[in-house]
Scaffold this active site. Structure first.
Site, PDB file in Angstrom:
ATOM      1  N   LYS A 238       7.122   1.144 -26.191  1.00  0.00           N
ATOM      2  CA  LYS A 238       8.466   0.671 -26.523  1.00  0.00           C
ATOM      3  C   LYS A 238       8.497   0.367 -28.026  1.00  0.00           C
ATOM      4  O   LYS A 238       7.465   0.095 -28.620  1.00  0.00           O
ATOM      5  CB  LYS A 238       8.760  -0.627 -25.767  1.00  0.00           C
ATOM      6  CG  LYS A 238       8.523  -0.496 -24.278  1.00  0.00           C
ATOM      7  CD  LYS A 238       8.491  -1.865 -23.620  1.00  0.00           C
ATOM      8  CE  LYS A 238       8.182  -1.729 -22.134  1.00  0.00           C
ATOM      9  NZ  LYS A 238       8.003  -3.004 -21.462  1.00  0.00           N
TER      10      LYS A 238
ATOM     11  N   ARG B 202       9.222  -9.988  -9.666  1.00  0.00           N
ATOM     12  CA  ARG B 202      10.535 -10.623  -9.530  1.00  0.00           C
ATOM     13  C   ARG B 202      11.285 -10.144  -8.308  1.00  0.00           C
ATOM     14  O   ARG B 202      11.944 -10.897  -7.628  1.00  0.00           O
ATOM     15  CB  ARG B 202      11.393 -10.318 -10.763  1.00  0.00           C
ATOM     16  CG  ARG B 202      10.983 -11.097 -11.963  1.00  0.00           C
ATOM     17  CD  ARG B 202      11.486 -10.447 -13.212  1.00  0.00           C
ATOM     18  NE  ARG B 202      10.742  -9.235 -13.485  1.00  0.00           N
ATOM     19  CZ  ARG B 202      10.785  -8.569 -14.606  1.00  0.00           C
ATOM     20  NH1 ARG B 202      11.571  -8.979 -15.564  1.00  0.00           N
ATOM     21  NH2 ARG B 202      10.068  -7.484 -14.783  1.00  0.00           N
TER      22      ARG B 202
ATOM     23  N   HIS C 121       8.419 -15.669 -17.979  1.00  0.00           N
ATOM     24  CA  HIS C 121       7.010 -15.483 -18.337  1.00  0.00           C
ATOM     25  C   HIS C 121       6.274 -16.833 -18.292  1.00  0.00           C
ATOM     26  O   HIS C 121       5.168 -16.931 -17.775  1.00  0.00           O
ATOM     27  CB  HIS C 121       6.864 -14.919 -19.761  1.00  0.00           C
ATOM     28  CG  HIS C 121       7.381 -13.530 -19.952  1.00  0.00           C
ATOM     29  ND1 HIS C 121       8.303 -13.207 -20.924  1.00  0.00           N
ATOM     30  CD2 HIS C 121       7.094 -12.369 -19.318  1.00  0.00           C
ATOM     31  CE1 HIS C 121       8.551 -11.906 -20.881  1.00  0.00           C
ATOM     32  NE2 HIS C 121       7.853 -11.371 -19.911  1.00  0.00           N
TER      33      HIS C 121
ATOM     34  N   SER D  79      13.331  -9.594 -20.603  1.00  0.00           N
ATOM     35  CA  SER D  79      13.474  -9.655 -22.064  1.00  0.00           C
ATOM     36  C   SER D  79      14.588  -8.739 -22.558  1.00  0.00           C
ATOM     37  O   SER D  79      15.257  -9.049 -23.550  1.00  0.00           O
ATOM     38  CB  SER D  79      12.155  -9.279 -22.736  1.00  0.00           C
ATOM     39  OG  SER D  79      11.132 -10.152 -22.336  1.00  0.00           O
TER      40      SER D  79
END
Ligand code: ADP
Length: 171
Positions: free
Chosen positions: A46, A99, A22, A137
């Site tokens: 979440k 990514r 990040h 994460s």
């Protein structure tokens, strides 16, 4: 003379917790745009490991740790639709990290939907340094849960917070 309109971009995320991946994206954005707002999504579906307050504090402390010289980065938290928040902040664009191809499909859908909702706000994708492409994460939380050292992947403040969180949880 042509007035340069200040470019303000929003970098939204759950940041549960913030990682070096990040931070890599935030630093790249801060080179490219006049102002970067790192915006923590409050109403994520979440159920995060860290509370909103904890996540925000970790973002702020991580920024102090990695790049105190970057004075064009702000932090904030928002609720509701990202495009509404971005419009309210007069943002030029939303920044997302890409990514791998696996990120692409979801990000592509989101970007097009957001453009439909708010045609003037673009989504800008930035790629992190290769060494962060496998980082997320969820993996960090898993490693920390089993007592692994995550200090290569996250700022020191985050590594310490994870250690404390799992010590409290399991001891
Ligand atoms: P979300 O819950 O919306 O996926 P995250 O906090 O996980 O939010 O991620 C926010 C943004 O950061 C997303 O655009 C995500 O693709 C990007 N991101 C997450 N990890 C990395 C990384 N290691 N390198 C580059 N970008 C990343």
């Amino acid at each position: 003379m042509n007035e340069h309109k200040k470019t303000v971009v929003i970098y939204p995320g759950t940041f549960d917790p913030i990682t070096n991946g990040h931070l890599d994206i935030i630093e790249r954005a801060s080179e490219l745009f006049d102002e970067v707002i790192v915006a923590l999504a409050r109403n994520s579906q979440k159920s995060p490991l860290f509370s909103e307050q904890e996540r925000l504090k970790l973002v702020e402390r991580s920024l102090m740790e990695c790049c105190p010289h970057r004075t064009n980065i702000r932090t904030d938290a928002f609720q509701g639709l990202l495009v509404e928040y971005a419009t309210a902040r007069n943002a030029t664009a939303v920044v997302r990290g890409l990514r791998a191809m696996s990120d692409f499909e979801y990000e592509f859908q989101m970007a097009l939907m957001n453009r439909k909702l708010a045609p003037t706000i673009s989504t800008v994708f930035l790629m992190p340094h290769e060494e962060y492409t496998y980082l997320n994460s969820t993996i960090i939380r898993e490693l920390a849960r089993y007592g692994k050292d995550v200090s290569d992947f996250v700022p020191n403040v985050v590594a310490a917070a994870l250690k404390e969180k799992f010590e409290i949880k399991y001891h």
